[in-house]
Design a protein around this motif. Structure first.
Motif, PDB file in Angstrom:
ATOM      1  N   ARG A  74       8.433  -1.915   4.100  1.00  0.00           N
ATOM      2  CA  ARG A  74       7.572  -2.872   4.809  1.00  0.00           C
ATOM      3  C   ARG A  74       8.071  -3.120   6.226  1.00  0.00           C
ATOM      4  O   ARG A  74       7.276  -3.309   7.150  1.00  0.00           O
ATOM      5  CB  ARG A  74       7.460  -4.168   4.020  1.00  0.00           C
ATOM      6  N   ARG A 195      -3.970   9.087  -7.113  1.00  0.00           N
ATOM      7  CA  ARG A 195      -2.861   8.524  -7.888  1.00  0.00           C
ATOM      8  C   ARG A 195      -3.321   8.146  -9.291  1.00  0.00           C
ATOM      9  O   ARG A 195      -4.405   7.604  -9.462  1.00  0.00           O
ATOM     10  CB  ARG A 195      -2.304   7.289  -7.182  1.00  0.00           C
ATOM     11  N   GLY A 242      -5.961  -0.076   6.012  1.00  0.00           N
ATOM     12  CA  GLY A 242      -5.554   0.185   7.395  1.00  0.00           C
ATOM     13  C   GLY A 242      -6.036  -0.928   8.305  1.00  0.00           C
ATOM     14  O   GLY A 242      -6.411  -1.992   7.811  1.00  0.00           O
ATOM     15  N   PRO A 243      -6.034  -0.692   9.595  1.00  0.00           N
ATOM     16  CA  PRO A 243      -5.679   0.558  10.293  1.00  0.00           C
ATOM     17  C   PRO A 243      -4.186   0.922  10.151  1.00  0.00           C
ATOM     18  O   PRO A 243      -3.336   0.047  10.268  1.00  0.00           O
ATOM     19  CB  PRO A 243      -5.993   0.261  11.754  1.00  0.00           C
ATOM     20  N   TRP A 244      -3.938   2.211   9.901  1.00  0.00           N
ATOM     21  CA  TRP A 244      -2.588   2.746   9.795  1.00  0.00           C
ATOM     22  C   TRP A 244      -2.256   3.578  11.031  1.00  0.00           C
ATOM     23  O   TRP A 244      -3.160   4.120  11.666  1.00  0.00           O
ATOM     24  CB  TRP A 244      -2.511   3.714   8.601  1.00  0.00           C
TER      25      TRP A 244
ATOM     26  N   ARG B   8      -6.587  -5.673  10.053  1.00  0.00           N
ATOM     27  CA  ARG B   8      -6.067  -5.649   8.682  1.00  0.00           C
ATOM     28  C   ARG B   8      -6.460  -6.930   7.967  1.00  0.00           C
ATOM     29  O   ARG B   8      -6.348  -8.011   8.531  1.00  0.00           O
ATOM     30  CB  ARG B   8      -4.545  -5.532   8.712  1.00  0.00           C
ATOM     31  N   SER B   9      -6.913  -6.784   6.730  1.00  0.00           N
ATOM     32  CA  SER B   9      -7.355  -7.977   6.008  1.00  0.00           C
ATOM     33  C   SER B   9      -6.176  -8.695   5.352  1.00  0.00           C
ATOM     34  O   SER B   9      -6.283  -9.830   4.947  1.00  0.00           O
ATOM     35  CB  SER B   9      -8.405  -7.595   4.961  1.00  0.00           C
ATOM     36  N   ALA B  12      -0.621  -4.670   3.184  1.00  0.00           N
ATOM     37  CA  ALA B  12      -1.021  -3.469   2.448  1.00  0.00           C
ATOM     38  C   ALA B  12      -0.344  -3.446   1.083  1.00  0.00           C
ATOM     39  O   ALA B  12       0.704  -4.054   0.876  1.00  0.00           O
ATOM     40  CB  ALA B  12      -0.629  -2.228   3.243  1.00  0.00           C
ATOM     41  N   GLN B  13      -0.972  -2.739   0.136  1.00  0.00           N
ATOM     42  CA  GLN B  13      -0.343  -2.547  -1.163  1.00  0.00           C
ATOM     43  C   GLN B  13       0.809  -1.552  -1.006  1.00  0.00           C
ATOM     44  O   GLN B  13       0.694  -0.575  -0.276  1.00  0.00           O
ATOM     45  CB  GLN B  13      -1.358  -1.998  -2.162  1.00  0.00           C
ATOM     46  N   LEU B  14       1.911  -1.820  -1.712  1.00  0.00           N
ATOM     47  CA  LEU B  14       3.107  -0.992  -1.555  1.00  0.00           C
ATOM     48  C   LEU B  14       2.854   0.505  -1.785  1.00  0.00           C
ATOM     49  O   LEU B  14       3.318   1.320  -0.991  1.00  0.00           O
ATOM     50  CB  LEU B  14       4.234  -1.514  -2.461  1.00  0.00           C
ATOM     51  N   PRO B  15       2.124   0.907  -2.834  1.00  0.00           N
ATOM     52  CA  PRO B  15       1.900   2.349  -3.010  1.00  0.00           C
ATOM     53  C   PRO B  15       1.162   2.991  -1.825  1.00  0.00           C
ATOM     54  O   PRO B  15       1.427   4.136  -1.480  1.00  0.00           O
ATOM     55  CB  PRO B  15       1.038   2.430  -4.282  1.00  0.00           C
ATOM     56  N   ASP B  16       0.248   2.233  -1.194  1.00  0.00           N
ATOM     57  CA  ASP B  16      -0.461   2.770  -0.030  1.00  0.00           C
ATOM     58  C   ASP B  16       0.507   3.010   1.124  1.00  0.00           C
ATOM     59  O   ASP B  16       0.346   3.950   1.910  1.00  0.00           O
ATOM     60  CB  ASP B  16      -1.573   1.809   0.425  1.00  0.00           C
ATOM     61  N   VAL B  17       1.506   2.119   1.243  1.00  0.00           N
ATOM     62  CA  VAL B  17       2.517   2.288   2.293  1.00  0.00           C
ATOM     63  C   VAL B  17       3.417   3.475   1.949  1.00  0.00           C
ATOM     64  O   VAL B  17       3.634   4.364   2.769  1.00  0.00           O
ATOM     65  CB  VAL B  17       3.376   1.013   2.451  1.00  0.00           C
ATOM     66  N   LEU B  18       3.905   3.501   0.716  1.00  0.00           N
ATOM     67  CA  LEU B  18       4.890   4.521   0.323  1.00  0.00           C
ATOM     68  C   LEU B  18       4.318   5.934   0.382  1.00  0.00           C
ATOM     69  O   LEU B  18       5.012   6.865   0.771  1.00  0.00           O
ATOM     70  CB  LEU B  18       5.421   4.235  -1.088  1.00  0.00           C
ATOM     71  N   GLU B  19       3.055   6.098  -0.011  1.00  0.00           N
ATOM     72  CA  GLU B  19       2.535   7.469  -0.011  1.00  0.00           C
ATOM     73  C   GLU B  19       2.456   8.003   1.414  1.00  0.00           C
ATOM     74  O   GLU B  19       2.458   9.209   1.619  1.00  0.00           O
ATOM     75  CB  GLU B  19       1.171   7.558  -0.706  1.00  0.00           C
ATOM     76  N   ARG B  20       2.406   7.104   2.393  1.00  0.00           N
ATOM     77  CA  ARG B  20       2.386   7.566   3.777  1.00  0.00           C
ATOM     78  C   ARG B  20       3.793   7.762   4.325  1.00  0.00           C
ATOM     79  O   ARG B  20       4.092   8.795   4.911  1.00  0.00           O
ATOM     80  CB  ARG B  20       1.622   6.562   4.650  1.00  0.00           C
TER      81      ARG B  20
END
Lengths: 256, 100
Positions: A74, A195, A242-244, B8-9, B12-20
Motif C-alpha cells: 500500500r 482470479r 483505478g485510476p492506476w 478513486r472511490s 483499492a482491494q489488496l489483490p488488485d494492488v498485488l496483481e499489479r
C-alpha cells in the motif's frame, strides 16, 4: 548501523514532482522519507531502506508476512498514485532495491531515453481495471439422484452439464462483447489472469482487463455501468478500479 | 482539470494492488533478485494469485469454463483442491498441505 540500500518506486519527468509533494506519504519501511532525485531529464522516486530488511536473505520471510506485505504494497502504490496524479509515472515493481543510491542512479541514467519514451506514452493517461463478475449458484442440496434409477441419474447429470456449458458460453460471449466495447474507447488494452473465487464468494470473476485511457476520459466507467444494466438479469456486473499507474502498459524491457 | 476527471472511490482491494505490483512475482530490475514462486510458505491465497498471474490466460481463461467456479462448493476442501490443480497445471511442485 546496518547498510543502506535505495528502494525505487518509479520514474517521472524531471520537474513534474517535488519531494515536498511526498512529505506526508509513508515509505515502504515506514521510516525513511520518500524523495525525488533528478538525473538529467528524468527523476527517480526513491527512499532509503535497511538492507537488513530488504535483502535476498530476509525478503522471502517478510513477503510471507501478510501484514508486512500489505503495508509495503500500500505504501508503494500510494507513492505511485501521488506521482500519477502529478502527471505520469513509469511504475516499478514491489521491492526494486539497489545496494546504493549511486547504483540506482546509474540504472536510471543508462535508460533515460527508453524511460522518456514510456513517460511520453503514459503522460496524461491512466490505467483503468475492469473486472467482470458473475453470480455463483447456491450450493446444491444433496439430492437423491444417487439412489434413484440409473436412467434418472444419468438424465439429471446430462441436464446439469448442458446447463453449465450453456452458462459458460453466455459468459464467454459477454466477455468478448464487453472487451470489444471497452477497447473502442481505450488507447490500449491488456488482459490479466482471471482470479479464482474464494470458496464462499458469491461471485466468480470471468474478465480481468486493463485499459489505458486519457486521465479525463470516463467512457469506460459509463460503458461498464451500461453493460451492468444490460446483463443484470444474468447476474453479471462490471466493476471498474483505478485510476492506476500504467502497470500493464510499460514494456518489461524498460524495467529490467 | 475537467470535471470528468477520473477519481478513486476508495482504497483499492489488496489483490488488485498485488496483481499489479508483483506481476509475475519476479523483481527484474534492481540489485536484489527475488522470485516469489520460489517462496514455499506464502499464504495459499497469495500463491494462487501469483501462480495465476504467471500462467495468465493459459490457466485463467478456464476458471469458469466448467461449473467448478460458477457453483459454490459444499465442502471445505475446495481451496486445497484448487491449489493442487493449479500447482499441477503450472508445473509447480504440489504443496504438502494440498496433497492429502
Amino acid at each position: 548501523m546496518s547498510a543502506k540500500g535505495a528502494y525505487l518506486y518509479g520514474v517521472v519527468v524531471a520537474g513534474d514532482l517535488g519531494s515536498e509533494a511526498l512529505a506526508d506519504q509513508p515509505s515502504v519501511d515506514g521510516g525513511h522519507a520518500v524523495r525525488v532525485v533528478s538525473y538529467g531529464r528524468v527523476a527517480a522516486i526513491l527512499s532509503d531502506v535497511s538492507l537488513d530488511e530488504f535483502d535476498e536473505a530476509t525478503l522471502p520471510a517478510r513477503l510471507n508476512d501478510i501484514e508486512w506485505l500489505e503495508r509495503s504494497a500500500r505504501a508503494h502504490e500510494g507513492v505511485l498514485e501521488r506521482a500519477l496524479d502529478a502527471g505520469g509515472v513509469v511504475p516499478f515493481r514491489l521491492c526494486t532495491v539497489y545496494r546504493s543510491e549511486e547504483a540506482l542512479g546509474q540504472f536510471v541514467v543508462e535508460r533515460e531515453a527508453e524511460l522518456l519514451r514510456v513517460l511520453d506514452r503514459v503522460a496524461g493517461r491512466v490505467e483503468l481495471g475492469v473486472k467482470g463478475l458473475v453470480a455463483r449458484d447456491e450450493p446444491e442440496a444433496d439430492t437423491d439422484t444417487q439412489s434413484g434409477t440409473g436412467l434418472a441419474y444419468m438424465q439429471e447429470r446430462q441436464r446439469r452439464q448442458a446447463d453449465a456449458r450453456q452458462r459458460a458460453q453466455l459468459i464467454r460471449t459477454c466477455a468478448d462483447l464487453a472487451n470489444a466495447r471497452f477497447k473502442e474507447s481505450a488507447i490500449a488494452a491488456a488482459m490479466m489472469a482471471v482470479r479464482p473465487p474464494d470458496d464462499n464468494a458469491e461471485e466468480a470473476m470471468f474478465l480481468n482487463a486493463a485499459y489505458l485511457v486519457r486521465a479525463d476520459d470516463d467512457a469506460v466507467v459509463h460503458e461498464a455501468a451500461a453493460l451492468t444494466a444490460d446483463y443484470a438479469g444474468q447476474g453479471i456486473r462490471f466493476e471498474v478500479t483505478g485510476p492506476w499507474p500504467a502497470f500493464n502498459f510499460v514494456p518489461p524491457e524498460v524495467a529490467s | 482539470m475537467s470535471s470528468r476527471d477520473l477519481s478513486r472511490s476508495g482504497p483499492a482491494q489488496l489483490p488488485d494492488v498485488l496483481e499489479r505490483i508483483l506481476d509475475k512475482g519476479i523483481v527484474i530490475a534492481g540489485d536484489i533478485q527475488i522470485n516469489l514462486l520460489d517462496i514455499e510458505l506464502l499464504t495459499v491465497k497469495l500463491r494462487l494469485l501469483i501462480a495465476s498471474v504467471d500462467k495468465a490466460r493459459e490457466i485463467g481463461i478456464d476458471w469458469w469454463d466448467g461449473d467448478a467456479f460458477l457453483s459454490r462448493p459444499r465442502g471445505q476442501n475446495g481451496l486445497e483442491e484448487r491449489l493442487r490443480r493449479l500447482e499441477s497445471a503450472a508445473g509447480l511442485p504440489v504443496s504438502d498441505q494440498a496433497k492429502s
